[in-house]
Design an enzyme around this catalytic site. Structure first.
Site, PDB file in Angstrom:
ATOM      1  CB  CYS A   1     -12.516  -3.044  -2.283  1.00  0.00           C
ATOM      2  SG  CYS A   1     -12.911  -2.928  -0.528  1.00  0.00           S
TER       3      CYS A   1
ATOM      4  NE  ARG B   1      -3.533   1.103   1.963  1.00  0.00           N
ATOM      5  CZ  ARG B   1      -4.057   1.842   2.944  1.00  0.00           C
ATOM      6  NH1 ARG B   1      -4.277   1.311   4.130  1.00  0.00           N
ATOM      7  NH2 ARG B   1      -4.342   3.118   2.725  1.00  0.00           N
TER       8      ARG B   1
ATOM      9  NE  ARG C   1       1.201   2.417  -4.747  1.00  0.00           N
ATOM     10  CZ  ARG C   1       0.059   2.374  -5.437  1.00  0.00           C
ATOM     11  NH1 ARG C   1      -0.334   1.230  -5.973  1.00  0.00           N
ATOM     12  NH2 ARG C   1      -0.678   3.464  -5.589  1.00  0.00           N
TER      13      ARG C   1
END
Length: 311
Positions: free
Chosen positions: A237, A146, A152
């Protein structure tokens, strides 16, 4: 007119809000626009995957509440974050023209997905991307990751993984020309409404009337069709699901799929909706596509996915 525009505080969210503000100023250079940064649950809780959090709309809820309390006049979102069930009184008054709806892969040395060695590690926390990756390339490993785009990318450079998967639209909005591989929809059908910026406000407000003037009708239709599929299938989700509507000369091609969490099973269907079809009939065709997927095994995969995540 003075408008208070609610937004999350990430660099990407602020870039999206800037795009909205620029379009509003082109309508009326006399507008007074105030940016109001609001932290959401998804911003605060970073040690859990999104599907592991309680409730829906973890990137949206606090902005909705600020609208309902009259603290802001409109909110800017990545439309894929907006739940299908909405609080009474709120409306998505405008969507901007869609940018890339596609997923992309970034690796440290530019190696494409098809040439990564067995055991190479890909970082993503999306259940859909994990399932699609396992289906197409079961020899690769996947780790949860995440964080915003910058986080990232930093983890990639630090060697935490060999590649990361993310939405290409984010890179475009940030203005970053990072080498990347755009992944084909045949194997990586994107998330519902991916690549779309949405503006939410109170119905019948001054902001509502103004926002309709920056709405992109083609994108709005595409997002409505995708969301109707999601509404009928359910799961949100918690379920690996891809939905994409693309306007083409011959009509709107609507594709959708549901996968098992391990990627070993999937049910996929698509339909071509004539552009000239009335709105309600377009939505009806989207419903029928969703029901066809459900009856062909999609409903079973959705229940298994929900049991796997919640259990």
């Amino acid at each position: 007119m003075h408008l208070r525009i609610g937004t999350r505080g990430s660099a990407l969210a602020l870039a999206q809000t800037k795009k909205v503000m620029e379009q509003l100023m082109r309508l009326d250079a006399e507008l007074e626009l105030e940016q109001v940064v609001i932290k959401t649950t998804g911003d605060i809780v970073r040690d859990r995957a999104l599907h592991a959090m309680k409730g829906v709309g973890v990137f949206v809820r606090e902005l909705d509440e600020a609208l309902l309390r009259g603290e802001i006049d409109l909110a800017v979102h990545s439309m894929k974050d907006i739940p299908t069930i909405r609080p009474e009184g709120l409306i998505t008054a405008a969507v901007l023209e869609r940018e890339s709806p596609y997923d992309c892969l970034i690796t440290r040395d530019g190696t494409p997905l098809s040439r990564l060695p067995p055991g190479a590690v890909i970082g993503t926390s999306s259940l859909r991307r994990v399932a699609q990756l396992r289906r197409a390339h079961p020899q690769l490993s996947v780790i949860p990751m995440r964080g915003n785009i910058t986080t990232r990318l930093r983890k990639l450079e630090e060697g935490v993984c060999d590649g990361i998967m993310l939405a290409e639209a984010g890179l475009i909005r940030m203005g970053w020309s990072i080498e990347r591989e755009v992944l084909p929809c045949e194997h990586f059908l994107p998330s519902c409404n991916q690549g779309v910026i949405a503006c939410v406000c109170m119905q019948h407000s001054d902001a509502h009337e103004l926002l309709t003037r920056i709405d992109h009708p083609i994108t709005h239709t595409e997002t409505e069709l995708e969301r109707r599929v999601m509404e009928v299938l359910g799961g949100g989700c918690l379920v690996p699901m891809g939905v994409l509507a693309q306007s083409q000369p011959e009509g709107i091609r609507l594709s959708a799929e549901v996968l098992s969490i391990d990627g070993r099973e999937h049910t996929r269907r698509e339909v071509l909706i004539p552009t000239t079809t009335e709105r309600e009939h377009k939505l009806k065709m989207a419903e029928e596509l969703a029901k066809e997927i459900a009856h062909a095994g999609g409903a079973r995969l959705i229940e298994l996915a929900k049991e796997g995540v919640e259990g």
